[in-house]
Design a protein around this motif. Structure first.
Motif, mmCIF file in Angstrom:
data_model
loop_
_atom_site.group_PDB
_atom_site.id
_atom_site.type_symbol
_atom_site.label_atom_id
_atom_site.label_comp_id
_atom_site.label_asym_id
_atom_site.label_seq_id
_atom_site.Cartn_x
_atom_site.Cartn_y
_atom_site.Cartn_z
ATOM 1 N N ILE A 194 22.139 4.565 30.237
ATOM 2 C CA ILE A 194 21.104 3.614 29.809
ATOM 3 C C ILE A 194 19.810 3.850 30.576
ATOM 4 C CG2 ILE A 194 20.447 1.172 29.819
ATOM 5 C CD1 ILE A 194 23.373 0.510 29.201
ATOM 6 N N ASN A 198 16.401 5.046 28.798
ATOM 7 C CA ASN A 198 15.291 4.096 28.851
ATOM 8 C C ASN A 198 14.032 4.715 29.414
ATOM 9 O OD1 ASN A 198 13.927 1.580 30.636
ATOM 10 N ND2 ASN A 198 14.525 1.090 28.542
ATOM 11 N N GLN A 199 14.159 5.782 30.174
ATOM 12 C CA GLN A 199 12.992 6.455 30.747
ATOM 13 C C GLN A 199 12.402 7.515 29.807
ATOM 14 O OE1 GLN A 199 11.437 5.599 33.802
ATOM 15 N NE2 GLN A 199 12.790 3.893 33.286
ATOM 16 N N ARG A 206 14.559 5.307 23.658
ATOM 17 C CA ARG A 206 14.372 4.154 24.538
ATOM 18 C C ARG A 206 14.929 2.877 23.908
ATOM 19 N NH1 ARG A 206 8.533 1.385 25.913
ATOM 20 N NH2 ARG A 206 9.391 -0.609 26.603
ATOM 21 N N SER A 207 14.589 2.645 22.641
ATOM 22 C CA SER A 207 15.022 1.407 21.993
ATOM 23 C C SER A 207 16.526 1.392 21.736
ATOM 24 C CB SER A 207 14.263 1.205 20.670
ATOM 25 O OG SER A 207 14.593 2.218 19.740
ATOM 26 N N ALA A 209 18.834 2.655 23.858
ATOM 27 C CA ALA A 209 19.537 2.956 25.104
ATOM 28 C C ALA A 209 20.819 2.138 25.264
ATOM 29 C CB ALA A 209 18.605 2.738 26.296
ATOM 30 N N LEU A 327 14.158 -3.842 27.768
ATOM 31 C CA LEU A 327 14.644 -2.468 27.807
ATOM 32 C C LEU A 327 14.325 -1.711 26.526
ATOM 33 C CD1 LEU A 327 18.098 -3.007 29.528
ATOM 34 C CD2 LEU A 327 16.142 -1.790 30.473
ATOM 35 N N THR A 328 14.382 -2.385 25.376
ATOM 36 C CA THR A 328 14.117 -1.706 24.098
ATOM 37 C C THR A 328 12.643 -1.684 23.746
ATOM 38 O OG1 THR A 328 14.408 -3.751 22.821
ATOM 39 C CG2 THR A 328 16.368 -2.388 23.191
#
Length: 461
Positions: A194, A198-199, A206-207, A209, A327-328
């Protein structure tokens, strides 16, 4: 109309943007996976403790259906009901002790599952009106929703949930293989995946993850023999909602602690919705903000009343989904419509939910650990907007000390009456009430009189 992501923003899609169907569906699945276990777990605990046996699968189905309906009401907004935010509704853990107390009252009178559930849903239905009424006075009771109090509550929620995430990563409470290398490797691998995704500069990686992390972890767990599908054959293929299926009854001794928890969830819901507003880059001060919070808390109460009617336990706004938004990078309330549809579908067809129910604890813990951490970080960001004078620092010190102290030493109040234990034994309750009382009685300029300009979450710390 679909909006293109703003390259200068942390958000890929804002509150009123309409993401493409693939992106919206992917985000909805991540929210659902992040919340699924939390939605059904209170029902499993209550059903197991009170010996409800064969009624548990139906209660789980109704928990999912009502969570979906409540999420739609909260995001869609009907007149004065609903915040209009991407705020997922789910079964509240805060009511566990008071609901169990009500169940034991019915059980002590010789009641079976029908009588137990009749009393529980009766007191929960009438208790919901406590939150409904309080929601209409929030604009006058600014101490409930000022940045200092809500920041403390949100931070405490995140910090107290981290223990749950870490426990799941190690295998879950009372797991025979708790802390084994396989559990730690499985959960740690999900967490690492994750973080890496995410990076990524790719918006789709990213969305997605959390979703990819959970799916990959699930598949690896199946290969490790940690998933058992043998019980799926015993589940019904469908479950239809029946209003007050078990009847409705009332007992004041059972009602009082439930009503008190509704008071506390008013504060918690205010804090969670404030965090969602901030992460969604909406105002966290001023009239528009207060109207949004009032409408959101009203929806919280209405959804809990609906929950009692359709045979499940009180609903509240889930804080962990703020972590999913962050996060997303997708804060669109239209994603909530997809979430609502998925949850209702899972509830109506228990076999689908039964598959997801097999998600191993280490896999879930690897994902929720980072999400719960982002909830605490959101609370810290809100506190960063407060003038940190001697008065504010004292309020924070006492509130965090008492709240996290109770969380660290759960037997602290074991010699008090049961009702006092229910109120003071919760980290969020203790921290929130402490902050609320101190902010009201301590001399100095009240925090609620200070207008805090809405800040970009990326620059507010």
């Amino acid at each position: 109309m679909t909006s293109s992501p703003d390259p200068q923003s942390e958000l890929l899609y804002g509150l009123d943007d309409r993401p493409p169907v693939p992106a919206a569906l992917l985000a909805a699945l991540q929210h659902m996976l992040a919340s699924f276990v939390a939605i059904i777990t209170p029902t499993l605990i209550i059903g197991g403790t009170l010996g409800l046996g064969s009624e548990i699968p139906y209660l789980i189905s109704m928990a999912l259906v009502v969570s979906g309906v409540g999420t739609f009401i909260q995001a869609r907004r009907f007149g004065p009901v609903g915040s209009g935010l991407m705020a997922l509704q789910g079964t509240s853990f805060a009511f566990l002790s008071s609901i169990l107390a009500a169940g034991f009252i019915a059980k002590a009178k010789g009641g079976g599952p029908d009588e137990i559930l009749s009393l529980i849903f009766g007191v929960c239905f009438f208790g919901a009106f406590v939150e409904i009424v309080l929601s209409q006075f929030l604009h006058k009771l600014k101490t409930f929703i000022n940045p200092l109090v809500t920041g403390i509550v949100i931070t405490t929620i995140g910090l107290s949930l981290i223990k749950v995430g870490v426990t799941d990563l190690a295998g879950g409470f009372n797991a025979p293989d708790f802390g084994s290398l396989t559990n730690l490797a499985l959960g740690g691998g999900v967490l690492l995946l994750i973080i890496i995704m995410n990076q990524s500069r790719n918006m789709y990686l990213r969305s997605g993850a959390i979703f990819v992390g959970l799916v990959v972890g699930f598949l690896v767990a199946i290969g490790m023999g940690k998933v058992d599908f043998s019980g799926l054959s015993e589940l019904d293929w469908y479950a239809l909602p029946v209003p007050f299926k078990y009847g409705i009854s009332f007992d004041f001794a059972a009602f009082l602690p439930v009503a008190l928890i509704y008071l506390i969830t008013t504060i918690e819901a205010s804090g969670d919705l404030t965090a969602t507003s901030m992460i969604s880059k909406q105002p966290i001060s001023g009239d528009k903000y207060r109207q949004r919070i009032r409408a959101g808390v009203l929806a919280d109460g209405v959804n809990s009343a609906i929950a009692a009617v359709f045979n499940t336990f009180p609903n509240t706004t889930f804080s962990q989904n703020n972590g999913v938004i962050q996060l997303t990078g997708i804060a669109s309330r239209y994603v909530a419509y997809w979430i609502a549809g998925i949850l209702v579908l899972l509830g109506l067809f228990p076999i689908i939910g039964g598959v997801l129910q097999q998600l191993p604890k280490p896999v879930l813990g690897g994902a929720t650990l980072v999400m719960f951490g982002t909830v605490a970080a959101a609370g810290i960001r809100i506190l960063a907007t407060v003038n940190m004078d001697r008065r504010s620092m004292l309020i924070m010190a006492v509130a965090f000390g008492l709240g996290l102290g109770v969380d660290s030493v759960p037997d602290l109040f074991k010699n008090l009456p049961e009702m006092a234990q229910n109120v003071m034994g919760s980290a969020v309750t203790m921290s929130g009430l402490s902050a609320l009382i101190l902010n009201t009685v301590l001399s100095g300029r009240p925090v609620e009189d200070v207008e805090v300009p809405a800040k970009d979450p990326a620059t507010s710390v």
